[in-house]
Write a protein that holds these residues in place. Structure first.
Motif, short mmCIF file in Angstrom:
data_model
loop_
_atom_site.label_atom_id
_atom_site.label_comp_id
_atom_site.label_asym_id
_atom_site.label_seq_id
_atom_site.Cartn_x
_atom_site.Cartn_y
_atom_site.Cartn_z
N GLY A 101 0.82 -1.22 0.00
CA GLY A 101 0.00 0.00 0.00
C GLY A 101 0.85 1.25 0.00
O GLY A 101 0.54 2.22 -0.71
N LEU A 102 1.92 1.25 0.80
CA LEU A 102 2.78 2.43 0.86
C LEU A 102 3.40 2.72 -0.50
O LEU A 102 3.44 3.86 -0.96
CB LEU A 102 3.88 2.24 1.90
CG LEU A 102 3.46 2.48 3.35
CD1 LEU A 102 4.58 2.10 4.31
CD2 LEU A 102 3.08 3.94 3.56
N CYS A 103 3.87 1.64 -1.16
CA CYS A 103 4.46 1.83 -2.48
C CYS A 103 3.41 2.31 -3.47
O CYS A 103 3.67 3.19 -4.30
CB CYS A 103 5.08 0.53 -2.97
SG CYS A 103 6.54 0.07 -2.02
N ALA A 104 2.20 1.73 -3.38
CA ALA A 104 1.11 2.16 -4.26
C ALA A 104 0.81 3.64 -4.04
O ALA A 104 0.61 4.40 -4.99
CB ALA A 104 -0.14 1.33 -4.01
N LEU A 105 0.81 4.05 -2.78
CA LEU A 105 0.56 5.45 -2.45
C LEU A 105 1.64 6.34 -3.05
O LEU A 105 1.36 7.41 -3.61
CB LEU A 105 0.53 5.63 -0.94
CG LEU A 105 0.13 7.01 -0.46
CD1 LEU A 105 -1.37 7.19 -0.57
CD2 LEU A 105 0.58 7.23 0.98
N GLY A 106 2.90 5.85 -2.93
CA GLY A 106 4.00 6.61 -3.52
C GLY A 106 3.80 6.81 -5.01
O GLY A 106 3.93 7.92 -5.53
N PHE A 107 3.41 5.72 -5.72
CA PHE A 107 3.11 5.83 -7.14
C PHE A 107 2.00 6.84 -7.39
O PHE A 107 2.09 7.70 -8.26
CB PHE A 107 2.68 4.47 -7.71
CG PHE A 107 3.82 3.61 -8.14
CD1 PHE A 107 4.73 4.08 -9.08
CD2 PHE A 107 3.98 2.33 -7.63
CE1 PHE A 107 5.78 3.28 -9.48
CE2 PHE A 107 5.04 1.54 -8.02
CZ PHE A 107 5.94 2.00 -8.94
N ALA A 108 0.92 6.70 -6.57
CA ALA A 108 -0.26 7.53 -6.78
C ALA A 108 0.08 9.01 -6.67
O ALA A 108 -0.28 9.81 -7.53
CB ALA A 108 -1.35 7.15 -5.79
N ILE A 109 0.80 9.34 -5.59
CA ILE A 109 1.14 10.75 -5.38
C ILE A 109 2.16 11.22 -6.41
O ILE A 109 2.02 12.28 -7.02
CB ILE A 109 1.67 10.98 -3.94
CG1 ILE A 109 0.57 10.69 -2.94
CG2 ILE A 109 2.20 12.40 -3.77
CD1 ILE A 109 1.00 10.76 -1.50
N GLY A 110 3.18 10.38 -6.62
CA GLY A 110 4.25 10.76 -7.54
C GLY A 110 3.78 10.96 -8.96
O GLY A 110 4.31 11.79 -9.70
N ILE A 111 2.76 10.22 -9.37
CA ILE A 111 2.24 10.37 -10.73
C ILE A 111 1.07 11.34 -10.76
O ILE A 111 1.01 12.26 -11.58
CB ILE A 111 1.78 9.00 -11.30
CG1 ILE A 111 2.96 8.03 -11.34
CG2 ILE A 111 1.17 9.17 -12.68
CD1 ILE A 111 2.55 6.62 -11.67
N GLY A 112 0.12 11.15 -9.84
CA GLY A 112 -1.15 11.89 -9.89
C GLY A 112 -1.00 13.38 -9.68
O GLY A 112 -1.54 14.19 -10.45
N VAL A 113 -0.27 13.76 -8.62
CA VAL A 113 -0.20 15.19 -8.27
C VAL A 113 0.49 16.02 -9.36
O VAL A 113 -0.06 17.02 -9.81
CB VAL A 113 0.44 15.38 -6.88
CG1 VAL A 113 0.70 16.85 -6.60
CG2 VAL A 113 -0.46 14.78 -5.80
N PRO A 114 1.68 15.59 -9.83
CA PRO A 114 2.30 16.39 -10.90
C PRO A 114 1.44 16.50 -12.15
O PRO A 114 1.33 17.56 -12.76
CB PRO A 114 3.60 15.63 -11.21
CG PRO A 114 3.88 14.86 -9.98
CD PRO A 114 2.55 14.50 -9.39
N ILE A 115 0.78 15.39 -12.53
CA ILE A 115 -0.08 15.44 -13.71
C ILE A 115 -1.22 16.43 -13.49
O ILE A 115 -1.57 17.22 -14.37
CB ILE A 115 -0.64 14.03 -14.04
CG1 ILE A 115 0.46 13.19 -14.68
CG2 ILE A 115 -1.83 14.13 -14.97
CD1 ILE A 115 -0.01 11.85 -15.16
N GLY A 116 -1.78 16.41 -12.27
CA GLY A 116 -2.87 17.34 -11.96
C GLY A 116 -2.41 18.78 -12.07
O GLY A 116 -3.10 19.63 -12.65
N ILE A 117 -1.23 19.07 -11.51
CA ILE A 117 -0.71 20.45 -11.56
C ILE A 117 -0.49 20.87 -13.01
O ILE A 117 -0.92 21.94 -13.43
CB ILE A 117 0.62 20.55 -10.77
CG1 ILE A 117 0.37 20.26 -9.29
CG2 ILE A 117 1.24 21.92 -10.95
CD1 ILE A 117 1.64 20.18 -8.46
#
Lengths: 309, 583
Positions: A101-117
């Motif tokens: 889960g932690l690694c999945a979260l890392g992926f989610a934040i690392g990919i999702g947030v920059p793309i959103g910005i």
């Protein structure tokens, strides 16, 4: 602050008790009992087993015994299907799910947030359109499609990556990516929306009027406010990620907690079901609290006293 | 040479609905150290003019179609973005209308005030913060040292606007663009901010372009005035000349339709009395002075009653009396508060109010934001839970909120809200919105009868029965407020609470709605509780006046007495703060 925490602690206990009550009633409402389907067992043995697990007592009594055991003895009961203490099962499988889960979260934040910005800053451009289309696909395509695709097209060709299995550090990569993809897509959309919302605020115009460079306006003036919706989503999402996914864990053969949720229900394993539900509820309560604390940290207008004194 | 010179500036908005000429051939100039007021109603293009100069408009949809903006010998319109940014915030600063939304809520005030220095000068953080703090002290932020590191929401409205001003002045600019800087503020705060701007001009020699819709404010602060209407400059000149001897009919109308302390008219002149829009054969429109204007003014003047305040009422005509009314709000204490039984903190919105309203008269309720006037109005209608006190309607105690016995009283008491955009359900047609209260109170026996009544109501408030099947978004702000008036009248009430019902409107629309309210009062014998923060409007509408402060009535009496000979210190302060155009 202490008052806020105490308030939330009390609320959390109430929530967990309500969760316990509902799960208990649902478990009892299921037809049959843990051992009704066992064949080749004499009626006498069955009665003994039922007695051992306390299933012979009146329902109201059972309802109070479980919380009493949890609170006084720290015991979450014994799994009827596995014959092991529920606490042991969780202690053994949770670390695997947590890591995943932690690694999945890392992926989610690392990919999702920059793309959103990026999407927000370049709104209504082809880049925005592309990012949001990918995000939409990420939300729509289920993990049982992504998982096997990764197994076939990535794991089979990249040395060091296994199609399934658990043990080496790199084994976490593919399942974590599969698990985190949906969250990444949601995060991208939420971040984009949040930042666009802030970009339309008057204080952003003020910042431009000061003659600040556009990139500074984004980073300094919009990011904090723009991330608030994403943070609110991350609380419960994080709890869901680390408590394991039946599908992803099954596809990649991860010995995590996800399988137990399903097995507990299908084998009518009441105590495992209750223990897992309470554990999951506990995670949700804690993660929501963390998300609220983080919100308070990001937004100075939010008062965490829970009371205006 | 002037500091800033606009020549034939044109900014258009191109949308799918067509082209809007927001700024259409605007020319004016500002000299060094001069304060120039730009006045106009909403949509006149005054803000767009400001934003165009600094390149702050989103393009598209906006597009600068022509003209020039020369600042200190440099053309701003075609300057590359980085060069324009170097001027923006350094040599030309801007302050905006709403100091709450224009300060970043996530950053500390000091950081925001120091930001322009860091962006434009090669200064260290310490140096920038030191200068920012000095400027915050200069603009009169109390306890600046202690409060500099607070967040904007911890500042009051006036202090926030001071912080905005400090932020704009911290780089010692040559020109300050102030876009409605006092519109969101209370009059007493506004008076202090205006004085501050004048003082800073004296001290720093800074030129100010002051954009506002309020003619009184312009007269108070500016040396010259530019009046804009529909994207064009219709008149400009020295403030005294324009105010005492306006030449354009629009300006004449604007000056006349705005109630002041000296207004004697019972019915206000409107801009339409002065101005006629003529369409040329080629499709362009031209503004012309209406011919019958002089007769109309003479007619209005004749209607001025001799004693100024209408006929007297005897005490038997009492409609409503309020005794020791209190409304306290609790802010929730959470689960813990509930368990411990600790008393949550209370906000005393209304704290011991006594009032009487006479039949057929208007009671004006004035006070600054947060004084509890809106809560009082709603408490009288039993729309909020009261803590204690009594409200008697024609001698009868009003039943408690939620009690079925209240229904007959609801029919007799109505309310008109401030924002006609928010107070009409966008999904109901005008007919549905007006029929609904009739159904609740069983007025009209058939659908056709009710429709007839709605149609006649619409005509009564100056709309047409063709509007029945339309939705609210198809109407302008002034028309919507007329619909709200018609909705209040639909149940034939005797008493209407007007809660800031003209505050969001331009003066020309305001005059129309005020006239409508007065006509209806004369015709139907209505009683109004007229809530407003605008002392000039209240003076025009009201027979009696109550001044409210911090949940209590500070002073209560006939209008003439309150305005002519105020007894309380606070009333005097309020009256003195109102900007007046007297020459």
């Amino acid at each position: 602050m202490i008052r806020f925490l105490l308030n939330r602690l009390l609320q959390g206990i109430l929530v967990l008790f309500a969760l316990y009550t509902i799960t208990f009633l649902l478990a009892k409402a299921m037809p049959g009992e843990p051992f009704t389907s066992e064949k080749n067992v004499s009626a006498e043995t069955k009665a003994n087993i039922r007695k051992l697990y306390g299933l012979d007592r009146p329902i109201l009594e059972q309802y109070f015994i479980y919380p009493k055991n949890v609170l006084l003895e720290g015991s979450f009961g014994v799994s009827t299907s596995k014959g092991r203490p529920v606490a042991d099962i969780i202690a053994q499988s949770f670390p695997n799910s947590l890591l995943l889960g932690l690694c999945a979260l890392g992926f989610a934040i690392g990919i999702g947030v920059p793309i959103g910005i990026l999407s927000a800053v370049r709104r209504n451009s082809w880049l925005d359109w592309l990012c949001m289309a990918i995000a939409m696909i990420g939300i729509c395509v289920p993990s049982f499609t992504i998982g096997p695709l990764l197994q076939i097209h990535v794991a089979a060709h990249v040395p060091g990556l296994k199609v399934a299995g658990w043990g080496n550090p790199q084994d976490v990569l593919l399942p974590a990516f599969t698990l985190g993809l949906v969250s990444a897509a949601y995060l991208a959309r939420l971040t984009r929306g949040g930042i666009l919302e802030v970009l339309s605020q008057d204080f952003v115009r003020t910042a431009h009027a000061k003659g600040i460079a556009p990139i500074t306006v984004i980073l300094k003036h919009t990011l904090r406010g723009g991330l608030l919706p994403a943070v609110a989503y991350l609380g419960p999402a994080f709890a869901a990620l680390i408590s394991g996914s039946f599908i992803v864990e099954t596809i990649f053969q991860v010995p995590g907690m996800g399988q137990h949720f399903v097995n507990a229900a299908t084998t009518r394993d009441e105590f495992l079901l209750l223990g897992l539900s309470l554990f999951f509820g506990f995670l949700i309560v804690v993660m929501n609290l963390l998300a609220d604390l983080l919100t308070g940290l990001l937004d100075p207008r939010v008062r965490l006293e829970g009371n205006k004194d | 040479m002037s500091l800033l010179e606009l020549k034939n500036l044109k900014t258009y908005f191109h949308t799918r609905a067509g082209t809007t000429r927001a700024v259409d051939d605007v020319s004016f100039s500002i000299g060094q150290g001069e304060i120039v007021g730009v006045v106009g109603e909403s949509g006149s293009g005054k803000s767009v003019t400001c934003h165009t100069m600094l390149g702050l408009l989103p393009q598209p949809p906006a597009k600068v179609e022509g003209g020039s903006v020369v600042f200190d010998g440099e053309e701003l319109l075609h300057l590359a973005q980085p060069l324009l940014r170097a001027i923006r915030g350094k040599r030309i600063s801007m302050i905006f209308q709403d100091p709450m939304s224009c300060l970043n809520p996530y950053l500390r005030v000091l950081d925001q005030v120091a930001e322009p220095i860091l962006a434009h000068e090669n200064a260290s953080r310490e140096e920038a913060e030191e200068r920012a703090l000095a400027m915050m002290k200069k603009v009169g932020i109390r306890d600046a040292e202690q409060r500099a590191r607070s967040f904007p929401h911890e500042f009051s409205g006036g202090m926030r606007q001071r912080a905005m001003i400090a932020m704009a002045l911290v780089t010692n600019p040559d020109l300050l663009l102030a876009d409605e800087p006092t519109t969101a503020l209370d009059v007493t705060v506004q008076a202090r901010i205006l004085k501050l701007l004048r003082d800073l001009r004296e001290e720093l020699g800074i030129a100010v372009l002051f954009v506002t819709h309020d003619l009184g404010v312009v007269a108070d602060v500016a040396d010259r005035v530019v009046v804009m209407y529909q994207g064009k400059v219709v008149e400009q000149g020295a403030i005294r000349d324009v105010f005492s001897n306006p030449s354009h009919p629009y300006v004449k109308g604007l000056l006349a339709c705005r109630p002041t302390f000296d207004t004697k008219y019972r019915i206000l002149p409107t801009v339409e009395d002065f101005l006629e829009t003529k369409t040329e054969p080629d499709g362009t429109t031209r503004l012309e002075e209406r011919t019958g204007m002089k007769d109309r003014l003479a007619e209005l003047e004749k209607a001025i009653p001799e004693d100024g305040n209408g006929e007297g009422s005897s005490p038997s005509d009492l409609l409503l009396s309020v005794e020791d009314l209190r409304v306290h709000f609790n802010s929730g204490g959470g689960v813990l508060g509930g368990l411990l039984g600790s008393a949550p903190p209370t906000v005393k919105a209304v704290d011991g109010v006594d009032l009487t309203l006479l039949k057929g008269r208007t009671l004006g309720l004035v006070g600054e934001s947060g004084c509890g006037k809106t809560t009082l109005g709603r408490a009288i209608l039993r729309l909020v839970q009261t803590t204690s006190g009594s409200i008697r309607y024609e001698g009868e105690e009003l039943p408690a909120q939620g009690s079925p016995e209240l229904l007959p009283f609801r029919k007799r008491m109505q309310i008109i809200f401030q924002d006609p955009y928010a107070s009409l359900n966008p999904r109901l047609t005008i007919e549905q919105a007006l029929v609904e209260p009739m159904l609740v109170h069983g007025i009209g026996s058939s659908q056709s009868e009710r429709r007839e009544r709605v149609a006649s109501l619409l005509e009564e408030v100056g709309l047409s029965s063709d509007h029945l099947l339309r939705y609210p978004h198809e109407f302008s702000g002034g028309q919507r407020q007329r619909i709200c008036v018609a909705r209040a009248l639909a149940v034939e009430p005797d008493f209407i609470v007007c809660d800031e019902c003209v505050s969001a409107m331009d003066v020309s629309i305001q005059a129309q709605v005020l006239n409508l309210l007065r006509e209806l009062q004369d015709k139907r014998g209505l009683t109004y509780l007229f809530i407003s923060h605008d002392l000039s409007v209240v003076k025009f509408t009201s027979d009696e006046i109550a001044v409210m402060k911090e949940g209590r009535i500070e002073e209560f009496g006939p209008a003439g007495q309150i305005y002519g000979n105020p007894q309380s210190e606070y009333t005097r302060e309020l009256l003195e703060a109102v900007p007046r155009a007297e020459f």
